[in-house]
Design a protein around this motif. Sequence first.
Motif, mmCIF file in Angstrom:
data_model
loop_
_atom_site.group_PDB
_atom_site.id
_atom_site.type_symbol
_atom_site.label_atom_id
_atom_site.label_comp_id
_atom_site.label_asym_id
_atom_site.label_seq_id
_atom_site.Cartn_x
_atom_site.Cartn_y
_atom_site.Cartn_z
ATOM 1 N N THR A 40 0.781 -1.189 0.118
ATOM 2 C CA THR A 40 0.001 0.108 -0.016
ATOM 3 C C THR A 40 0.872 1.315 0.037
ATOM 4 N N PRO A 41 0.248 2.364 -0.312
ATOM 5 C CA PRO A 41 0.953 3.700 -0.298
ATOM 6 C C PRO A 41 1.438 3.924 1.181
ATOM 7 N N ALA A 42 0.531 3.735 2.079
ATOM 8 C CA ALA A 42 0.954 3.859 3.331
ATOM 9 C C ALA A 42 2.069 3.241 4.003
ATOM 10 N N THR A 43 2.213 1.785 3.471
ATOM 11 C CA THR A 43 3.244 1.223 3.892
ATOM 12 C C THR A 43 4.768 1.608 3.250
ATOM 13 N N LEU A 44 4.621 1.829 2.014
ATOM 14 C CA LEU A 44 5.617 2.443 1.439
ATOM 15 C C LEU A 44 6.337 3.724 1.955
ATOM 16 N N SER A 45 5.299 4.323 2.446
ATOM 17 C CA SER A 45 5.592 5.915 2.984
ATOM 18 C C SER A 45 6.353 5.762 4.346
ATOM 19 N N ARG A 46 5.875 4.712 5.044
ATOM 20 C CA ARG A 46 6.309 4.406 6.511
ATOM 21 C C ARG A 46 7.738 3.550 6.258
ATOM 22 N N ILE A 47 8.246 2.997 5.047
ATOM 23 C CA ILE A 47 9.348 2.334 4.775
ATOM 24 C C ILE A 47 10.263 3.295 4.437
ATOM 25 N N GLU A 48 9.869 4.447 3.453
ATOM 26 C CA GLU A 48 10.724 5.436 3.076
ATOM 27 C C GLU A 48 11.058 6.544 4.067
ATOM 28 N N ASN A 49 10.275 6.505 5.184
ATOM 29 C CA ASN A 49 10.716 7.524 6.132
ATOM 30 C C ASN A 49 11.325 6.680 7.372
ATOM 31 N N GLY A 50 11.462 5.526 7.221
ATOM 32 C CA GLY A 50 12.297 4.681 8.237
ATOM 33 C C GLY A 50 11.540 4.432 9.569
ATOM 34 N N ILE A 51 10.355 4.348 9.296
ATOM 35 C CA ILE A 51 9.304 4.350 10.455
ATOM 36 C C ILE A 51 9.220 2.754 11.035
ATOM 37 N N VAL A 52 9.284 1.910 9.951
ATOM 38 C CA VAL A 52 8.867 0.502 10.136
ATOM 39 C C VAL A 52 10.419 -0.267 10.097
ATOM 40 N N ASP A 53 10.280 -1.466 10.499
ATOM 41 C CA ASP A 53 11.418 -2.321 10.501
ATOM 42 C C ASP A 53 10.939 -3.442 9.546
ATOM 43 N N LEU A 54 11.388 -3.450 8.309
ATOM 44 C CA LEU A 54 11.020 -4.364 7.122
ATOM 45 C C LEU A 54 11.079 -5.830 7.256
ATOM 46 N N LYS A 55 10.248 -6.547 6.993
ATOM 47 C CA LYS A 55 10.255 -7.861 7.321
ATOM 48 C C LYS A 55 10.950 -8.582 5.759
ATOM 49 N N LEU A 56 11.454 -9.337 5.741
ATOM 50 C CA LEU A 56 12.343 -9.792 4.449
ATOM 51 C C LEU A 56 11.409 -9.925 3.151
ATOM 52 N N SER A 57 9.956 -10.432 3.508
ATOM 53 C CA SER A 57 9.017 -10.658 2.458
ATOM 54 C C SER A 57 8.828 -9.141 1.898
ATOM 55 N N THR A 58 8.753 -8.285 2.771
ATOM 56 C CA THR A 58 8.323 -6.839 2.170
ATOM 57 C C THR A 58 9.539 -6.252 1.356
ATOM 58 N N LEU A 59 10.882 -6.418 2.242
ATOM 59 C CA LEU A 59 12.133 -6.094 1.155
ATOM 60 C C LEU A 59 12.388 -6.777 -0.022
ATOM 61 N N ILE A 60 11.826 -7.968 -0.119
ATOM 62 C CA ILE A 60 11.772 -8.552 -1.579
ATOM 63 C C ILE A 60 10.808 -7.887 -2.420
ATOM 64 N N LYS A 61 9.557 -7.551 -1.934
ATOM 65 C CA LYS A 61 8.502 -7.143 -2.871
ATOM 66 C C LYS A 61 9.010 -5.716 -3.405
ATOM 67 N N VAL A 62 9.625 -4.784 -2.331
ATOM 68 C CA VAL A 62 10.061 -3.644 -2.782
ATOM 69 C C VAL A 62 10.900 -3.525 -3.620
ATOM 70 N N ALA A 63 11.910 -4.239 -3.819
ATOM 71 C CA ALA A 63 13.329 -4.839 -4.465
ATOM 72 C C ALA A 63 12.573 -4.910 -5.733
ATOM 73 N N TYR A 64 11.584 -6.116 -5.984
ATOM 74 C CA TYR A 64 11.120 -6.248 -7.129
ATOM 75 C C TYR A 64 10.526 -5.063 -7.969
ATOM 76 N N MET A 65 9.540 -4.394 -7.022
ATOM 77 C CA MET A 65 8.952 -2.998 -7.659
ATOM 78 C C MET A 65 9.775 -2.190 -8.002
ATOM 79 N N LEU A 66 11.021 -2.143 -7.670
ATOM 80 C CA LEU A 66 12.324 -1.097 -8.458
ATOM 81 C C LEU A 66 12.962 -1.926 -9.317
ATOM 82 N N ASP A 67 12.782 -3.229 -9.770
ATOM 83 C CA ASP A 67 13.503 -3.950 -10.570
ATOM 84 C C ASP A 67 14.872 -4.247 -10.053
#
Length: 86
Positions: A40-67
Motif C-alpha cells: 500500500t502507499p501507506a506502507t511504502l511511505s512508512r518504509i521510506e521514512n524509516g518508521i518500520v522495521d522491514l520484514k524480509l518478504s516486504t524487502l523482496i517486494k520493494v526490490a522487485y517493484m524497483l526492478d
Amino acid sequence: TIKEEKNIKRAKILGNKIKKERLKRNKSLNKFVLQKGYITPATLSRIENGIVDLKLSTLIKVAYMLDLEPYQLLKNLEFDYNFDDE
C-alpha cells in the motif's frame, strides 16, 4: 538503547535508498505503488521514512517493484551487531 538507535538509523538509511530509487524512476509514491501493486502507499511511505522495521518478504517486494535484487538495497548498510549488548 544503542541497539534500538542503530536499528532506527539503519531503517532510515534503507528508506532513503528506496525513495531515491523510486525517484530515479520519476514516480510519485501513489503512482508507483498503484502501478506495481504489491504494497500500500501507506506502507511504502512508512518504509521510506524509516518508521518500520522491514520484514524480509516486504524487502523482496520493494526490490522487485524497483526492478532490483534485495542485496542491492542492502549494499553498504552497516550490520555491526554486538549480541553482548542485548
